[in-house]
Write an enzyme that holds these catalytic residues in place. Structure first.
Site, PDB file in Angstrom:
ATOM      1  N   TYR A   7     120.729  44.370  29.183  1.00  8.68           N
ATOM      2  CA  TYR A   7     121.532  43.858  30.479  1.00  8.68           C
ATOM      3  C   TYR A   7     121.653  45.085  31.211  1.00  8.68           C
ATOM      4  O   TYR A   7     121.140  46.107  31.242  1.00  8.68           O
ATOM      5  CB  TYR A   7     123.070  43.430  30.031  1.00  8.68           C
ATOM      6  N   ARG A  48     115.261  50.446  34.991  1.00 14.64           N
ATOM      7  CA  ARG A  48     115.998  50.831  33.568  1.00 14.64           C
ATOM      8  C   ARG A  48     116.077  49.673  32.746  1.00 14.64           C
ATOM      9  O   ARG A  48     115.644  49.720  31.565  1.00 14.64           O
ATOM     10  CB  ARG A  48     117.332  51.165  33.929  1.00 14.64           C
ATOM     11  N   GLU A  80     129.295  60.887  27.109  1.00  7.96           N
ATOM     12  CA  GLU A  80     129.434  60.226  28.132  1.00  7.96           C
ATOM     13  C   GLU A  80     130.616  59.492  27.704  1.00  7.96           C
ATOM     14  O   GLU A  80     131.266  59.683  26.633  1.00  7.96           O
ATOM     15  CB  GLU A  80     128.070  59.393  28.515  1.00  7.96           C
ATOM     16  N   ARG A 105     117.482  32.319  11.349  1.00  9.43           N
ATOM     17  CA  ARG A 105     117.808  33.715  11.257  1.00  9.43           C
ATOM     18  C   ARG A 105     116.755  34.687  10.447  1.00  9.43           C
ATOM     19  O   ARG A 105     116.622  34.517   9.170  1.00  9.43           O
ATOM     20  CB  ARG A 105     119.050  34.158  10.778  1.00  9.43           C
ATOM     21  N   LYS A 125     120.078  50.176  27.513  1.00  6.10           N
ATOM     22  CA  LYS A 125     121.170  49.642  27.959  1.00  6.10           C
ATOM     23  C   LYS A 125     121.350  48.326  27.232  1.00  6.10           C
ATOM     24  O   LYS A 125     121.113  46.867  27.497  1.00  6.10           O
ATOM     25  CB  LYS A 125     121.219  49.274  29.411  1.00  6.10           C
ATOM     26  N   HIS A 137     115.056  38.624  10.299  1.00  8.84           N
ATOM     27  CA  HIS A 137     115.276  40.195  10.701  1.00  8.84           C
ATOM     28  C   HIS A 137     113.967  40.428  11.459  1.00  8.84           C
ATOM     29  O   HIS A 137     114.084  41.156  12.901  1.00  8.84           O
ATOM     30  CB  HIS A 137     115.187  41.142   9.583  1.00  8.84           C
ATOM     31  N   LEU A 156     123.059  57.254  28.612  1.00 10.13           N
ATOM     32  CA  LEU A 156     122.733  56.114  29.305  1.00 10.13           C
ATOM     33  C   LEU A 156     122.281  56.824  30.563  1.00 10.13           C
ATOM     34  O   LEU A 156     123.035  57.528  31.232  1.00 10.13           O
ATOM     35  CB  LEU A 156     123.523  55.083  29.641  1.00 10.13           C
TER      36      LEU A 156
END
Ligand code: PLP
Length: 280
Positions: free
Chosen positions: A33, A52, A179, A100, A147, A102, A203
């Site tokens: 995101y 990014r 951070e 589902r 991110k 992996h 980040l």
């Protein structure tokens, strides 16, 4: 008025932006995101955020919609929100390619959405007089430069800070400050600004980059160098930076006053220069 959400190619009312229970974002935190600020009707450093996003996508082998589509989606929700100052959130997950499993799907149609929201005004007390932080062991993964929507440890850290009566959590890994839970962190000692170097443990914040450029322009000496916890406690000044937090002075860490216990001169200069940049 219902919010308008950009959702997989269309602008829809908030209630209609609904994903599958087997979206990989939900099952595996398989998504990324960005949050971009707009000031006075214009995006602030949107290209840095998009760059990014591209890096994050490449790191997790996620096919992204085109940048033109993402740019248009963000502009679209911003315009439709009627806001002048906003925080625009955009997220892309690997979608729901089937039951589902992996392994990465051979073909995946990403789930993409964007929404523009008003930015909660920062607490004027914290802006003027500084906020409190607590340190938290950094147990996150070694891909913090991505991110990722996998933010559980960030979320728990933020809650631990609030539970302790503080506003931000500062992660400490191998004895050094990395951070904040949703911010980059800086210290100032004898006039030198220090922040953890780029790499897998932070980040690469867009606000951090702006702060580093402003510091250089203001003639402040800068070192991208990890700060040991003892140096953090002994620092003259500490502050954090982030898209929503902007430049936020930290005046206590783990209950110990930072410097004189109020925002120091380097932090104030940078906060002011940052505010000017957002108005430019
Ligand atoms: N570090 C983390 C863990 C974050 O979540 C964020 C922002 O969300 C930042 C740093 C600051 O990055 P930016 O300045 O790009 O918002």
């Amino acid at each position: 008025m219902s919010e308008t959400v950009y959702f997989n190619g269309a602008y829809v009312p908030y209630e209609q932006a609904v994903v599958s229970v087997e979206d990989r974002g939900m099952l595996f935190a398989d998504g990324i995101y960005e949050v971009v600020r707009a000031y006075g009707g214009r995006f602030f450093h949107i290209e840095g955020h998009l760059e990014r996003l591209v890096t994050s996508a490449a790191e997790i082998r996620l096919p992204l919609p085109s940048l033109d589509e993402l740019r248009a989606a963000m502009a679209g929700v911003f315009e439709r929100s009627g806001l002048r100052d906003a925080s625009v959130y955009v997220q892309v997950t690997r979608g729901h390619p089937g039951p589902r499993a992996h392994a990465l799907p051979v073909r995946a149609t990403p789930t993409c959405f964007a929404v523009a929201r008003p930015v909660p005004a920062p607490d004027p007390m914290h802006v003027a007089h500084g906020a409190a932080a607590v340190t938290i062991p950094d147990r996150r993964w070694h891909m913090c430069h991505v991110k990722s929507v996998g933010l559980l440890l960030n979320s728990l850290a933020k809650q631990a800070a609030l539970d302790a009566g503080a506003q931000e959590a500062l992660f400490v890994r191998d004895g050094v400050l990395t951070e904040g839970s949703a911010t980059n962190a800086f210290s100032v000692t004898n006039g030198t600004l220090r922040t953890h170097p780029d790499g897998p443990h932070i980040l690469p914040g867009i606000t951090r980059q702006v702060v580093l450029e402003l510091a250089e322009r203001l003639g402040i000496s800068v070192r991208q160098q990890a700060v040991p916890l003892a140096d953090l406690y002994a620092a003259d000044e500490v502050f954090v930076s982030g898209t929503n937090s902007e430049v936020l002075p930290i005046v206590s860490v783990d209950g110990r006053a930072v410097g004189a216990g109020h925002p120091g001169p380097v932090t104030r200069r940078l906060a002011e220069a940052f505010r000017d940049a957002t108005r430019a």
